[in-house]
Design a protein around this motif. Sequence first.
Motif, mmCIF file in Angstrom:
data_model
loop_
_atom_site.group_PDB
_atom_site.id
_atom_site.type_symbol
_atom_site.label_atom_id
_atom_site.label_comp_id
_atom_site.label_asym_id
_atom_site.label_seq_id
_atom_site.Cartn_x
_atom_site.Cartn_y
_atom_site.Cartn_z
ATOM 1 N N GLU A 115 0.811 -1.214 0.000
ATOM 2 C CA GLU A 115 0.000 0.000 0.000
ATOM 3 C C GLU A 115 0.845 1.263 0.000
ATOM 4 O OE1 GLU A 115 -0.265 -2.477 2.113
ATOM 5 O OE2 GLU A 115 -2.083 -3.461 1.350
ATOM 6 N N GLU A 116 2.053 1.210 0.583
ATOM 7 C CA GLU A 116 2.885 2.404 0.687
ATOM 8 C C GLU A 116 4.100 2.332 -0.225
ATOM 9 O OE1 GLU A 116 4.482 2.694 4.617
ATOM 10 O OE2 GLU A 116 5.577 0.802 4.486
ATOM 11 N N ARG A 117 4.027 1.487 -1.253
ATOM 12 C CA ARG A 117 5.217 1.271 -2.080
ATOM 13 C C ARG A 117 5.648 2.512 -2.843
ATOM 14 N NH1 ARG A 117 0.910 -1.192 -4.557
ATOM 15 N NH2 ARG A 117 0.497 -0.668 -6.745
ATOM 16 N N ALA A 118 4.732 3.426 -3.144
ATOM 17 C CA ALA A 118 5.095 4.640 -3.879
ATOM 18 C C ALA A 118 5.424 5.791 -2.948
ATOM 19 C CB ALA A 118 3.970 5.046 -4.824
ATOM 20 N N GLY A 119 5.461 5.533 -1.632
ATOM 21 C CA GLY A 119 5.703 6.618 -0.695
ATOM 22 C C GLY A 119 7.151 7.035 -0.660
ATOM 23 N N LEU A 120 7.386 8.276 -0.239
ATOM 24 C CA LEU A 120 8.723 8.818 -0.090
ATOM 25 C C LEU A 120 8.922 9.240 1.350
ATOM 26 C CD1 LEU A 120 8.872 11.052 -3.288
ATOM 27 C CD2 LEU A 120 10.100 8.923 -2.930
ATOM 28 N N LEU A 121 10.134 9.494 1.723
ATOM 29 C CA LEU A 121 10.384 10.068 3.027
ATOM 30 C C LEU A 121 9.720 11.438 3.098
ATOM 31 C CD1 LEU A 121 14.117 9.176 3.640
ATOM 32 C CD2 LEU A 121 12.098 8.056 4.550
ATOM 33 N N THR A 122 9.278 11.824 4.271
ATOM 34 C CA THR A 122 8.530 13.069 4.392
ATOM 35 C C THR A 122 9.375 14.285 4.066
ATOM 36 O OG1 THR A 122 9.100 13.143 6.741
ATOM 37 C CG2 THR A 122 7.035 12.077 6.151
#
Length: 998
Positions: A115-122
């Motif tokens: 679910e968070e595979r496209a997430g980046l560090l904030t």
Amino acid sequence: MTNVYICAFPVFHRVLLDSKRQQNRRMSPVQRQLSQLLGAWRWKRRAEHSLSSATGIHCRSFCSPPSGPEEAIEIHKKKLFLWFSHLPQEEKQFGGCFSPETMHVDPLILERNAEERAGLLTSPLQTQTPSSGHVTVEQLFETTDAWHEGRGLNVLLYGAVGTGKSTVVRKLVLDWCAGTTLTHFKLLVPFSCEDLGQLSKAVSLIDLVGRKYLHLRKHPLLGGEGNQARDVLFLFNGMEKMKLDFRIGATELCSDPNEVLPPGVVVVNLLRKYLLPEASVLVTTRLSALDRIPQKYVTRYAQICGFNDPDRQRAYFTSRLMQHTGETTHNNEAHGLIEQLYLNLQRESQLAAACFLPSYCWLTCATLHFLHFTDAKSPIRTLTGIYTSFLRLNFGGEVLGTGTGTNAAIQGQHNSLMLYVVRTVGKLAFDGVTNKRTSFSEEELEQWIGGKTKTDEELRQLAMFRTDVLDFFLAPCVESFKHSPEDPSKIDQKRYVFAVPAMQEYLAALYVVLGENKSALEKMTKQVSLAIGQASEDVSAIFNILSKFIPLRIFAVFNLLKLFPKLYEKISIKNKGSIARTMTAEMFRTEDRDNEDVLDQVEQSLLGVHGPEPQQIFEAQPFELYPIFMGGLLHYGNRVLLQQLGCNIHSTTVAQITHALRKYLVKELSQPQPPEELMDLLLLLYEFQNPRLTAEVLASIRSICLTNVRMTSLKCFVLSSVLSCTPASYRLEELDLSSCLLTQDKLPMLWPAFRHTFKLNLQFNSLGPESCILLRDLLLDPESCIRSLQLCDNTLLESGASTLLEAFPENQSLTHLSLMHTGLGDRGAQELAERLQQHKGLQELNVAYNNIGDSTAMTLVDACREHPSIHTVHLYLNPLTDVGKQSLYVRGDPKSDIGRRVKVLASVTEGSDLSEDWHPILSVIQKNISSWDRQRVKEQLKVFLRDLEWGRQQQQSFWKRLHFRRVEKGVRQTLRMLEKDTIPPASGKSKGAIKTRR
């Protein structure tokens, strides 16, 4: 080796049969057969022995393939190690001991849920530990709860451009070859998806592996028998460059490794676990291609996040800059650079946000290495070349796909990713340089990069570009509130800047040189001109035939159209001239004259400014690298690299710009230029790497003054390289390098420049006695013609002066020698007096402020009187008594006819009269007072005052007493400033530093 054996066997066999034919005829059939077998066996043994002796490889049979699977794997490891140990040419600039083992620093790798595979560090500056935790590639292949018995793992490793995916893959392969990681896999088979995407011929998995790795042909681990494939790991690097279609209707199922299929189908079946289900697969890709592989076919997702903390960045800088083992000076300087970088990173500066990507850490190290460790032995490198190589390393061969797996091989140059960058990000950079802005709002990014309404294809390309590439060039501004202080409502507005400030100037320069800043009318004119030019020849032949039957006046319009390409050519040449005019105008902007030179600005942008925080000044940002990059991009080496990126700069364009640039530069140099601007000009000529243009521009220059410019090793190399382009007969009237922080180790690099000047000014530097060895050799060099040598305020001491005087017997060009405040002492001055007669051409000698007493001073003046050409000697600021001063004046101006008259400058007075040279003496003191011993200068000024008061009292004339008082006032004012410690630092010549030949 096998080919040699097979070709030699028939020839040798025929010779053997001819020599034994008669003997065989007399044998029985059984004896003949045994004899033939024995001869063949003996020949085989001799052939094997001869081949093994010649090559060092023992051949056991006629076949070259390995005897067993284990040997094939060992050969595979050795070859992989050799292939993946190879480094690009750009990586070899950091030192001879540079290697993948010494350079690698592990980036941060985070395991992601689906679910968070496209997430980046904030934030790029986030230093806290992420919730998912740091993992290694080896840990990604550990079994999990979701793992099924008999099925290998599919790991998808992804990251943005510049985060270090290729570096991680290289290190992984090398470590597997060395047996330090993933040891539970007996076989690692890496593939480049770019190569696979270019294969148009169908092939089986077995043949595909054998085609890339001949020694693995028919290897049992790949045969699909049993569960042997569990020991195999396939690695597919750069999956975004390959077309993969997981639809059942488009990609047939296959479980036979020998079945011939398109390469994309083979890869899809490996990921489906339909082909060799026991094998594991590691795929690397970019963010935009994550959805190319359905989630059900991926066991684990992992994201490469670059360097998220200063400690990783510091480790990377150390591995790059601390490469010259055994060179103490180099390593000490490198250690200091690393400490300054680390302090700058800890302040959460804009550089820290850029170095979140390892690629920008590479660029930072390459730039610092260029700035600090360039020497005469280093290969020719330029700042423009570093940035061009940086882009080639990250975007070489890249094309702009559509996100649907378009085959890179069928895309044209118009889809070059770098060219797309220039037309979007470069256009933004050009607008910023034109309007003197470094930060941009989200609306401005949408305007310049989003553009107007586009087709579906263009929108897909734009989405892919924004996902993969845009963040590589632009980063959130760390101090965005500083850009709009007058409007508090806009303080929180998010703004973006280029990751490295110089990248904005580079892309803007590339945008202009490629001609992308043309108006819509100019672009349409070019297209019409090309169309008319291509069709004119064919149409002319037809109209020439028709003109015999139809009046020629009908074709007048067509004849006018034939002139259109020539008109466009004239317009094009004028446009190239405007580029040269822009370069010159940006180079010599009046408002930038007080700035430091460009190389110092680049260093400060990397290392930061240490000390008190400067006050916020909201002025236009200088872009002094912009014209220098424009010149550097015209260099042939950079044009070759850019052509590999799909950005072509034609030779005709270069010739037209160069022709106009020479004219504008010569015209601009007719006006005085400050030293910093002149240093920037030398850098422009160096970046251009055009000896003919350099020689033509320098032909108009009479003198070069770089006083107060901090001459690093790079700047010394630039100066000598530029002057080396001139003819051997070229001479400068003066080369002023005073107050340039020169040390002994930089003088050899300046040797070529020294040979091109008549007057060499090296005052107020840090030269020691050893420096005089090179200066002596310079005076002895037959190609050198130094007439004036100024060495004031260098600690040469008696030993250095003695070394310098060794050149007197053979040198005849020197006429003026200044050794003021060099620590001569009485012994050094005594040796100078003894050697003066060995040099017949000397005219003026300055030994002021050298702690010379009365006796030695008189000996020196006597030697000068006996010299055939010396007319002036400087002796002020020495501990001379009043009697000694009077004696010096008497000896210098003898009443008898014995000896020549020599002007002796020992004080502001000569007896009861003012010295006619009082003004130059006080000028020298005021100019150098900030760098001299203040207590000593105070004592000398008080002596001057006493002499002036005594002389004034002896005068009867009112006007002479008034003149004495005026001189006294100047001395008292200097003394008061010295006592209050308000003397400004010596500034030297800051304006009018360049003269031109008439």
